[in-house]
Design a protein around this motif. Structure first.
Motif, PDB file in Angstrom:
ATOM      1  N   LEU A   1      -3.183  25.426  10.414  1.00 28.32           N
ATOM      2  CA  LEU A   1      -3.205  26.198  11.663  1.00 28.32           C
ATOM      3  C   LEU A   1      -4.200  25.631  12.675  1.00 28.32           C
ATOM      4  O   LEU A   1      -4.370  26.191  13.757  1.00 28.32           O
ATOM      5  N   ASN A   2      -4.881  24.548  12.278  1.00 27.05           N
ATOM      6  CA  ASN A   2      -5.891  23.945  13.151  1.00 27.05           C
ATOM      7  C   ASN A   2      -6.992  24.947  13.493  1.00 27.05           C
ATOM      8  O   ASN A   2      -7.577  24.896  14.576  1.00 27.05           O
TER       9      ASN A   2
ATOM     10  N   GLU B   1      -8.421  23.803  21.656  1.00 29.84           N
ATOM     11  CA  GLU B   1      -7.959  25.191  21.680  1.00 29.84           C
ATOM     12  C   GLU B   1      -7.002  25.441  22.843  1.00 29.84           C
ATOM     13  O   GLU B   1      -6.033  26.187  22.708  1.00 29.84           O
ATOM     14  N   ASP B   2      -7.248  24.805  23.999  1.00 35.38           N
ATOM     15  CA  ASP B   2      -6.342  24.983  25.143  1.00 35.38           C
ATOM     16  C   ASP B   2      -4.943  24.481  24.799  1.00 35.38           C
ATOM     17  O   ASP B   2      -3.941  25.144  25.073  1.00 35.38           O
TER      18      ASP B   2
ATOM     19  N   MET C   1      -3.721  24.164  21.912  1.00 30.54           N
ATOM     20  CA  MET C   1      -3.152  24.960  20.799  1.00 30.54           C
ATOM     21  C   MET C   1      -2.535  26.268  21.283  1.00 30.54           C
ATOM     22  O   MET C   1      -1.688  26.851  20.605  1.00 30.54           O
ATOM     23  N   ARG C   2      -2.977  26.745  22.457  1.00 33.39           N
ATOM     24  CA  ARG C   2      -2.615  28.106  22.888  1.00 33.39           C
ATOM     25  C   ARG C   2      -1.103  28.394  22.827  1.00 33.39           C
ATOM     26  O   ARG C   2      -0.703  29.431  22.305  1.00 33.39           O
ATOM     27  N   PRO C   3      -0.247  27.465  23.306  1.00 32.57           N
ATOM     28  CA  PRO C   3       1.190  27.782  23.250  1.00 32.57           C
ATOM     29  C   PRO C   3       1.713  27.952  21.823  1.00 32.57           C
ATOM     30  O   PRO C   3       2.757  28.572  21.618  1.00 32.57           O
ATOM     31  N   PHE C   4       0.983  27.402  20.842  1.00 36.23           N
ATOM     32  CA  PHE C   4       1.467  27.461  19.454  1.00 36.23           C
ATOM     33  C   PHE C   4       0.833  28.601  18.664  1.00 36.23           C
ATOM     34  O   PHE C   4       1.350  28.998  17.626  1.00 36.23           O
TER      35      PHE C   4
ATOM     36  N   LYS D   1       7.371  21.848  16.078  1.00 35.78           N
ATOM     37  CA  LYS D   1       8.132  21.726  17.322  1.00 35.78           C
ATOM     38  C   LYS D   1       7.881  20.369  17.994  1.00 35.78           C
ATOM     39  O   LYS D   1       7.621  20.288  19.203  1.00 35.78           O
ATOM     40  N   GLY D   2       7.859  19.328  17.193  1.00 37.12           N
ATOM     41  CA  GLY D   2       7.723  17.979  17.730  1.00 37.12           C
ATOM     42  C   GLY D   2       6.324  17.599  18.177  1.00 37.12           C
ATOM     43  O   GLY D   2       6.103  16.506  18.700  1.00 37.12           O
ATOM     44  N   THR D   3       5.354  18.483  17.956  1.00 38.14           N
ATOM     45  CA  THR D   3       3.981  18.183  18.376  1.00 38.14           C
ATOM     46  C   THR D   3       3.080  18.129  17.152  1.00 38.14           C
ATOM     47  O   THR D   3       3.220  18.946  16.235  1.00 38.14           O
ATOM     48  N   ASP D   4       2.158  17.165  17.149  1.00 35.12           N
ATOM     49  CA  ASP D   4       1.172  17.105  16.081  1.00 35.12           C
ATOM     50  C   ASP D   4       0.018  18.052  16.424  1.00 35.12           C
ATOM     51  O   ASP D   4      -0.714  17.824  17.393  1.00 35.12           O
ATOM     52  N   LEU D   5      -0.105  19.128  15.644  1.00 33.62           N
ATOM     53  CA  LEU D   5      -1.138  20.131  15.937  1.00 33.62           C
ATOM     54  C   LEU D   5      -2.532  19.664  15.539  1.00 33.62           C
ATOM     55  O   LEU D   5      -3.529  20.169  16.063  1.00 33.62           O
ATOM     56  N   ALA D   6      -2.564  18.711  14.565  1.00 32.50           N
ATOM     57  CA  ALA D   6      -3.860  18.317  14.016  1.00 32.50           C
ATOM     58  C   ALA D   6      -4.739  17.765  15.126  1.00 32.50           C
ATOM     59  O   ALA D   6      -4.381  16.784  15.781  1.00 32.50           O
TER      60      ALA D   6
END
Ligand SMILES: Nc1ncnc2c1ncn2[C@@H]1O[C@H](COP(=O)(O)OP(=O)(O)O)[C@@H](O)[C@H]1O
Ligand code: SF4
Ligand SMILES: [Mg+2]
Length: 333
Positions: free
Chosen positions: A63-64, A85-86, A88-91, A76-81
Motif C-alpha cells: 500500500l506504500n 503521498e500526492d 498516491m492520492r488517486p490510488f 492500474k498500470g502504475t508502479d505505486l512503489a
C-alpha cells in the motif's frame, strides 16, 4: 483467468536503524525481500507465518504506507512503489487497510458518524445532503443500526468497533483491502461473525483481500490462496486446498504439525519447529530457514532457493522439493 489486480515484483523493505538502536552500527532490518505475487481480482490471498516474519510489512509496502526499498507494485498500470503521498492520492481510495486494533484507526473523540463521514467527504464520495443516507447504508452493510452514528468508540464492544473499522474502509468504495490480523484480537465467536461479514462484503462489492493472520485454521476456510512467510521471504504459495493437503516446504509442514486442527490429514509426525526465528538484522545466508530446518545441507547455506512451481499454482522455495510428489524428505542429515 482474471487479470491481476496487483502485480507485485521483488518487493523489498529494509529498515535502517539509527546508530546504537540495537547496539549495532547502521543495523538494517531485512523485513521483506523479493516478494513476488500477482493478486487476482476478487480473491482472498492470505499470509501466514510466525510473528515478526514480515506479514504486516508486506501489507504496508504494497500500500506504500511504508515506502518499499525495492521492487514494484503495479496497480492500474502504475508502479505505486515509491510514489510520494500526492501521487498516491488517486490510488488511496481503492486500497484500504483494516488493523487488529480498531482504536488505532478510530479517534476516541469522534462519533462513529463523524469517523465514517471523514473519508467520504475527503474523497468527495457524497454531498452533505447525501451523507446521512450513505452513513446508514455503511452501518447496515456492517450489521449495525443507524443509531450507532451518534456513539463514541468506547461505547462499543470490540466486535462492533471492528465493524466500524471495516465500514470506514468500505466508505472509500475500495477494491482491495489488507486485513492485518483484523480478527485476531476478538473472541472466537465474534471472529466467526466478522469473518462472515468480510466474506459477505467481498461478494457484494467484489472486494479483493490480503488477509494476514497467524491462525491457520481460520485461513484455511476463507482463503483462495495462502502464502507462507519466513523471515521476510515467501516460502510457499499455493491454493488453500493444496497447501493444507500437500504442504511441501519444511517450514509449512512444521507450522501445520503445530496446529493439527488446521488439517487433520496434514503430516504431524515429521518435524516440530526448533529454536527461535533468527534476527532479521543478520538473516541466515542461503535459505533463511536453514538454521532450523532438519533437511538443511550445504547448498542450503549458500544458495537462496527460488520460488518454483511444482504443481499448477503451487510454488515452493526449497532445494529439497523437486516436485509435488517427489521430495527429498527422507534425505535428511
Ligand atoms: N518501523 C520499523 N522499524 C524497524 N523494524 C521494523 C519496523 N516495522 C517492522 N520491523 C521489523 O520487521 C520485521 C517484520 O515485522 P512485521 O512485518 O511487523 O512482522 P509480522 O507482521 O509478520 O509480525 C520484524 O523483525 C520487525 O521487528
Ligand atoms: S532449502 Fe534447505 S534449509 Fe531451506 S527449507 Fe529447503 S531443505 Fe530446508
Ligand atoms: Mg503483523
Amino acid at each position: 483467468m482474471t487479470a491481476p489486480l496487483l502485480q507485485i515484483r521483488n518487493l523489498k523493505k529494509h529498515f535502517d536503524l539509527r546508530l546504537g538502536a540495537f547496539g549495532e552500527k547502521g543495523a538494517r532490518v531485512h523485513a521483506l525481500d523479493d516478494f513476488t505475487v500477482d493478486i487476482v481480482e476478487g480473491e482472498t490471498l492470505s499470509l501466514v507465518g510466525e510473528s515478526g516474519c514480515g506479514k504486516s510489512t508486506t501489507g504496508f509496502a504494497i500500500l506504500n504506507l511504508h515506502r518499499p526499498s525495492g521492487g514494484s507494485v503495479i496497480y492500474k498500470g502504475t508502479d505505486l512503489a515509491g510514489l510520494d503521498e500526492d501521487a498516491m492520492r488517486p490510488f488511496r481510495r481503492d486500497l484500504q487497510i483494516v488493523f487488529q486494533d480498531p482504536y488505532s484507526t478510530l479517534n476516541p473523540r469522534m462519533t462513529i458518524g463523524e469517523a465514517l463521514s471523514e473519508p467520504i467527504l475527503f474523497h468527495a464520495l457524497a454531498s452533505k445532503a447525501e451523507l446521512p443516507a450513505r452513513l446508514a447504508q455503511l452501518l447496515a452493510d456492517v450489521g449495525l443500526s443507524p443509531r450507532f452514528a451518534s456513539r463514541y468508540p468506547h461505547e462499543l464492544s470490540g466486535g462492533q468497533r471492528q465493524r466500524v473499522a471495516i465500514a470506514r474502509a468500505l466508505a472509500c468504495q475500495p477494491r482491495f483491502i489488507v486485513c492485518d490480523e483484523a480478527i485476531s484480537a476478538l473472541d472466537v465467536s465474534v471472529q466467526a461473525q466478522i469473518l462472515n461479514l468480510l466474506l459477505d462484503l467481498q461478494e457484494k462489492y467484489q472486494l479483493t483481500y490480503l488477509f494476514i493472520a497467524h491462525d491457520l485454521a481460520v485461513v484455511r476456510h476463507i482463503s483462495d490462496r495462502v502464502g507462507v512467510m519466513y523471515l521476510g521471504r515467501l516460502a510457499e504459495l499455493a491454493p488453500s486446498a493444496s497447501l493444507f493437503a500437500t504442504p511441501l516446504h519444511p517450514y509449512t509442514r512444521a507450522l501445520l504439525s503445530a496446529v493439527p486442527e488446521a488439517n487433520p490429514r496434514a503430516p504431524r509426525d515429521r518435524q516440530m519447529l526448533q529454536g527461535e526465528v533468527p534476527s532479521p538484522l543478520s538473516p541466515p545466508s542461503g535459505c533463511r530457514f536453514h538454521s532450523r530446518c532438519p533437511l538443511a545441507r550445504e547448498t542450503c547455506r549458500s544458495q537462496i532457493p527460488e520460488m518454483r512451481a511444482v504443481a499448477p499454482g503451487h510454488l515452493v522455495a526449497c532445494h529439497a522439493v523437486t516436485s509435488a510428489t517427489s521430495t527429498n524428505w527422507e534425505a535428511s542429515e
